[in-house]
Structures are given as C-alpha cells and as structure tokens.
Design a protein around this motif. Structure first.
Motif, short mmCIF file in Angstrom:
data_model
loop_
_atom_site.label_atom_id
_atom_site.label_comp_id
_atom_site.label_asym_id
_atom_site.label_seq_id
_atom_site.Cartn_x
_atom_site.Cartn_y
_atom_site.Cartn_z
N PRO A 33 67.08 0.99 71.98
CA PRO A 33 65.63 0.77 71.88
C PRO A 33 65.13 -0.36 72.76
N ARG A 44 57.02 3.40 67.96
CA ARG A 44 57.72 3.12 66.70
C ARG A 44 57.23 4.02 65.57
N ILE A 59 65.89 9.24 70.95
CA ILE A 59 65.10 8.03 70.73
C ILE A 59 64.70 7.96 69.26
N GLY A 60 65.01 6.86 68.64
CA GLY A 60 64.67 6.67 67.24
C GLY A 60 65.67 7.35 66.33
N GLY A 84 71.55 -1.22 69.04
CA GLY A 84 70.77 -2.03 69.96
C GLY A 84 71.20 -3.47 70.09
#
Length: 461
Positions: free
Chosen positions: A290, A314, A352-353, A359
């Motif tokens: 991220p 987000r 993503i996510g 991270g």
C-alpha cells in the motif's frame, strides 16, 4: 568441570592483584583494567601450554602407523584474549603427506591466522559497524590487534559460506525434493519482497534483492512486530534463483509441508510478483504494497485533491479511485502521468486492498540493508555487497554462521597435490584379485590405507 571459576587460577590472580593494589593503588578503573589484562594474558599463556601438552599426548597415544615426526612448528592465532602461540608436531605418513594431529583434532582451518571465535566476533560486529571500527573494538575488548582488511576478508568468507549454504538448500529443494529442516511451523506465512540499491566502486548502483517472511504480527509495547521473521538478502542473483533460495530460506524457519496459505506483498515489479510461481503451496495470494500505491495515487493531483484520492482508495477501492482520476483528467486538475496510475489501479485491482496487514518492506530495507550499506561513506564490490547482504539477513534471522572447516579451507592447488600423492601411493601397491561368480575375476581395486590420515580413511569408506 566448572568452567566459570577455577580455584587455582583465582588464587593466583588474587595474589597478583593484591600485590598490584599495595604497590601502586591508582583507583578502581585502573585496577579493573589491570585485572582484565592480567586475566587475558594469563588465559592466553595457559591455552598455549595446554595446546602443546595435548600435542604431546596425541603424539604418544594416537600417532598413525607408519608415520614419522617431520618437525615441530609454531603457530600463532589472533584470538579474543590476545595472540596465542604454540608449537605442534608435523608428521609425514607413509604416502609422504603432511599431517598435523593437533590441528586436525581441533578442526583449525589450514593457514588461518585468526581463531574461530575471533573470526565470529569480526563477522558479527563487522556486519553492523565499519571494518576499521570492528578491528578496534576487538582490541578494546582485550583481543588481538587485526587490520580492517582482515575484518573485510572475514566477512567476505562468511558471506560466501552463507551463499553456498543457501544455494545448496535451494538445489536440494527444487532438484531433489528435499526440504530444509525447519525450527518452527505456521499454517499461514506472510512474505514481503522488494529491492533497494547501493553504490558500487565504479559509481554504478547494484540492487539488493530482499525477502522477509513471518507468521503474522503481534502487538507489544504499543508497537506491532513480526512473529519469527526469516530473511534473505543478496546481490547479483537472477530472479528465478533468488526465489528458489528465498523459498528454501523460508523452509529453514517454517516447515514447508505444514504451510497452507502464503500472502506475497510486493510493489508490483515483475521479478517480485512472479515469485508466486515459485511458491508451491496450496494457496498463494499476491498483494501490492500500500505504501507504493498510496504514494502513486497521491502524486496524481496537488493538495487537497491528493488526500481525497487516497481517502477514496481506502474507502471505495481501486476502481472508484481510478474513475475519479479519469474525471480529474477531464477537468484538467490531474497531473501528468495520471492516466498510467488509473490504468495501474484497474489492472491490479484484485491485488490492492484486503488481505492481512503487511506493508513493512520499506522499513525492512532501511533498517536491514541501507543502515549498513548506504549510511556509511563506502562503495562496494558486487561480491562484497552480496556477502554483506547475506550475512546481515542470516544473522538477523537468528541463524548461526556456518563454520569454516579444515577441508573447506584447503586450496584447490593443495587439494590436487594431496590427491596426486595419494593416487601415486595407492598405484604403487599391488592390488588383490577378487574371485566372483560369473566373471571369475574382478579388477584389482583393493589397497591398504594403513598409516594414512583419518580424512583419507573416512573419504574412502
């Protein structure tokens, strides 16, 4: 035997220190320093005498048959208690080879002028501070005086040994199907991979490829820390070889047969994303770091629009964020290059996510490699950078450094000369014809190894 206190030695040191206090009391600091110097010097002298005594015992009790004493030669080792010099016997066996029973029993590498314990100090300390400072620290601790070059060479040899161990483990795993022996297990393992660059001697930059694997995170003292992390760092390895070594390294910590799920976090670079292909686990999922995604999105527009984009990423996900970037491009409020960011978000939307908290690779690169390889004013050779990266990742994974063996310290020229002597000796002796069913005769392949060193007898069995 209790090695912490030897009554006779304590009594002798007590008498020496009492005399020192009476003759020239100079405060506790000076007395403490004198006590340390006397204890270390006495220990070095006692070790020297004990080694010579053991050499005489070996010569009397276990001298190989057919051998003769060639000479008694001195050897000096730089140790953690100062220089230790001792004389030991050199023998000639029936094949004309030189044997040194004391060196062989202790496993001392050939021609090494630094003791194994002092070598370990130099490597461990040199992995954290400059080489010249490491040499000074050994001397300050009461050890022998060595040069910065000795420290550099020690770390280089240790790095080469670690590299060979890691490559061998990868060959065993991917070629022979033999996994490494693990010291722990976990059903779910989190893996992060990325590269960072250090400066070379010629002014160019080389990439340190690095991976860290751990069994989740736990909080303590207000901070989250990784559970049982294991690392691999190297320079100059091809991506495929890097990932094979990385998986084998993970297997040193976590039993590969018991790993059910793996989450791989990267910044999207192909050589790290493709690591999923090397992870032959029941379930392996890729995730994008991220940090890089948020940074890329934040650069698409000036404040406060950048903050709005990150907040939407987000809350709404990559698709909604990409749509908003498209709208900003049409309005003329987006910066140049925003089209590529929107396309990237759509292409990697599934990565993503979601997933576990990861991270942390940026901090890993900074504290594991940059702090030693980029913070000091130094320029690396490719071999030196690889050795440093491997030693640091190995030590901070909690593994013991591979010891330098006597056989491994033998140069190719020396090994070839030894083999030639052995072959000449065996060939000069008549073989024995062996009867067998069917052929009636076998080639004369038997020969006596009496009088030869233990290493020859072991290798021929």
């Amino acid at each position: 035997m209790n090695l912490s206190i030897v009554p006779g030695a304590v009594a002798a040191l007590e008498a020496a220190l009492a005399e020192l206090i009476e003759s020239s009391p100079a405060g506790f600091a000076a007395l403490e320093d004198a006590a340390k110097r006397i204890a270390l010097a006495s220990g070095a002298e006692a070790l020297s005498r004990a080694l010579e005594r053991r050499d005489r015992e070996l010569l009397a009790s276990s001298r190989p048959a057919g051998s003769k004493v060639h000479s008694r030669r001195p050897r000096t080792l730089a140790t953690t208690m100062g220089d230790v010099t001792f004389r030991r016997s050199l023998l000639l066996d029936a094949a004309g080879r030189t044997l040194c029973p004391l060196d062989e029993e202790l496993g001392l590498p050939l021609g090494d002028r630094v003791s194994p314990a002092a070598r370990g100090f130099l490597v461990t300390c040199g992995a954290d501070v400059p080489f010249a400072r490491t040499a000074r620290l050994l001397e300050m601790a009461g050890g022998s005086a060595v040069s910065a070059t000795t420290v550099m060479n020690s770390l280089r040899r240790a790095g080469e040994a670690v590299a060979e161990t890691e490559r061998s483990a990868a060959r065993d795993l991917y070629r022979d199907g033999v996994p490494p022996e693990a010291d722990s297990f976990a059903e779910e393992v989190l893996v992060e991979a990325d590269g960072t660059y250090v400066r070379m001697r010629d002014g160019s930059a080389a990439e340190v490829k690095a991976v860290v694997a751990y069994a989740g995170k736990e909080r303590g003292g207000g901070r989250a820390r990784r559970v049982e992390p294991v690392r691999l760092g190297c320079v100059g390895e091809a991506p495929g070889a890097f990932w094979e070594q990385a998986v084998a390294q993970i297997g040193r910590r976590f039993d590969l047969a018991r790993v059910e799920r793996v989450h791989l976090g990267t910044d999207g670079e192909a050589q790290y994303v493709n690591g999923l292909a090397s992870m032959r686990f029941p379930e392996a999922t890729g995730h994008l770091d991220p940090f890089h995604v948020f940074r890329g999105v934040g650069r698409c527009a000036p404040p406060p629009h950048a903050e709005a984009l990150v907040a939407l990423l987000r809350s709404g996900g990559p698709g909604a964020c990409a749509d908003l970037i498209d709208d900003m491009i049409e309005d003329g409020t987006a910066r140049e290059g925003s089209e590529a960011v929107a396309a990237y978000l759509r292409r990697h939307a599934a990565e993503i996510g979601g997933g576990p908290s990861m991270g942390t690779m940026e901090a890993e690169q900074q504290h594991m490699y940059k702090v030693r390889m980029a913070s000091f004013p130094c320029a690396w050779s490719r071999e030196g950078a690889d050795a440093m990266a491997r030693v640091r990742s190995w030590l901070y994974s909690g593994f013991e450094l591979p010891g330098r063996t006597r056989e491994g310290s033998r140069s190719r020229r020396r090994a070839a000369r030894r083999d030639e002597r052995l072959a000449s000796f065996v060939a000069s002796r008549p073989g024995t014809g062996l009867k067998s069913e069917g052929k009636g005769w076998e080639y004369p392949v038997s020969a006596s190894l009496a009088g030869m060193g233990s290493d020859v007898r072991f290798r021929s069995s």
